[in-house]
Scaffold this motif. Structure first.
Motif, short mmCIF file in Angstrom:
data_model
loop_
_atom_site.label_atom_id
_atom_site.label_comp_id
_atom_site.label_asym_id
_atom_site.label_seq_id
_atom_site.Cartn_x
_atom_site.Cartn_y
_atom_site.Cartn_z
N ASP A 150 30.09 44.74 38.49
CA ASP A 150 31.40 45.28 38.12
C ASP A 150 31.30 45.78 36.68
OD1 ASP A 150 34.01 45.92 37.63
OD2 ASP A 150 34.84 43.95 38.06
N GLN A 152 32.01 49.29 35.67
CA GLN A 152 32.76 50.50 35.38
C GLN A 152 31.89 51.76 35.41
OE1 GLN A 152 36.11 49.83 35.20
NE2 GLN A 152 35.29 47.81 35.63
N GLU A 175 31.40 47.17 42.59
CA GLU A 175 32.57 48.02 42.45
C GLU A 175 32.14 49.46 42.66
OE1 GLU A 175 36.24 47.82 39.56
OE2 GLU A 175 34.62 48.88 38.55
N GLU A 177 33.77 53.64 42.85
CA GLU A 177 34.89 54.56 42.65
C GLU A 177 34.78 55.70 43.64
OE1 GLU A 177 35.02 51.92 39.51
OE2 GLU A 177 33.35 53.36 39.64
N TRP A 230 39.39 52.95 43.64
CA TRP A 230 38.20 52.12 43.55
C TRP A 230 38.34 50.92 44.47
CZ3 TRP A 230 41.28 52.92 39.08
CH2 TRP A 230 42.13 51.85 38.74
#
Length: 307
Positions: A150, A152, A175, A177, A230
């Motif tokens: 995670d 970004q 994660e 997007e 996301w």
């Protein structure tokens, strides 16, 4: 390390069936371990089933991360990447900080997130030069069975420089997007294609999030009428190639999938594969135990809620 505040547990502990076989310690890798609620692997931690190696470059966050991890775990203060110098874009809300720059062309389309408002969560407040390290080069990080990313937008960069370390992992959560929240970042399709080449298949999406397109506003700031932004994507080592799993991997995969993701059917498949290999009877006992419950918690394409 962000998840819903409410801990929902599996209807029973798989250790009730596996006995001591369940206690083969699961090595967890948590990249981007800032504490925002309960860690995804909380159920494993509470049962003493795992040891965690976390990475967190925000020095101020490390004591809180260490306090949240099970005994024997550690937090390493490295910025993971491709081994070169990079710019960390520090945002007003630290959880949005990234090696990629927030993209106002996308972010400003949506309610409650912003790069320009004074209190905008994606507003860059500092830029810091950092030396990144390749995951494969971190000798103090043991090879994980279960990895969670995670960071970004930088998840693919870390994985591209870490697949030797991830060679024995059975579950990877990352994660992803669906729109370019950060300029030039890889998207879900890029990560899925990369992991497919390395023997992982998409299992499910959890904690899916979006926001309303402006100018639509509602009383709940995290509302999403239509657009995925996301989510956390869960990948599992290719279960169509069970011949490539060890018997230990069968059990570790079953424990993770049962305790963390409530993937009872896939957990049963791995237990059945173990039975065929080792002559155990775990799958029959598991199926019988499940049948005693009228309903069980499920986690399938779940929407994240904010408390």
């Amino acid at each position: 390390m962000s998840d819903d505040q409410t801990l929902v547990e599996a209807p029973f502990r798989l250790s009730e069936i596996l006995g001591m076989a369940a206690y083969e310690e699961i090595e967890v890798l948590d990249v981007g371990a800032m504490v925002e609620g309960r860690p995804r692997y909380e159920a494993l931690s509470r049962q003493g089933l795992c040891r965690v190696t976390g990475f967190e470059i925000n020095q101020a966050e490390i004591p809180a991360v260490e306090a949240a991890l099970p005994h024997g775990s550690k937090v390493l203060p490295y910025a993971l990447g491709d081994g070169r110098q990079a710019t960390l874009h520090v945002t007003l809300y630290r959880g949005c900080s990234s090696l990629f720059e927030p993209n106002p062309d996308v972010i400003e389309l949506f309610a409650s997130i912003s790069t320009t408002w004074e209190d905008g969560n994606f507003r860059v407040v500092d830029r810091v030069q950092v030396e990144t390290h390749r995951l494969d080069d971190i000798e103090s990080c043991p090879p994980p069975d279960y990895a969670k990313f995670d960071i970004q937008g930088a998840e693919l960069m870390v994985m591209e420089n870490g697949m030797e370390k991830l060679a024995r992992a059975v579950v990877i959560e990352t994660e992803v997007e669906f729109l370019e929240i950060y300029k030039g970042q890889p998207l879900f399709s890029d990560i899925q294609s990369f992991l497919k080449r390395h023997g992982f298949v998409l299992h499910k999406m959890v904690d899916i999030e979006g926001r309303n397109f402006r100018p639509m506003l509602t009383d709940y700031s995290a509302d999403a009428t239509s657009q995925f932004l996301w989510a956390d994507a869960v990948f599992v080592r290719d279960f169509s190639r069970l011949d490539l799993f060890s018997t230990e991997q069968f059990l570790k995969a079953a424990v993770i999938l049962h305790e963390v993701y409530f993937s009872y059917d896939l957990a049963l498949l791995f237990l059945y594969a173990h039975d065929l290999t080792k002559g155990s009877t775990f799958s029959d006992a598991y199926r019988a135990k499940l049948s005693t419950f009228e309903s069980v918690p499920r986690q399938f394409a779940t929407i994240r809620t904010h408390n």
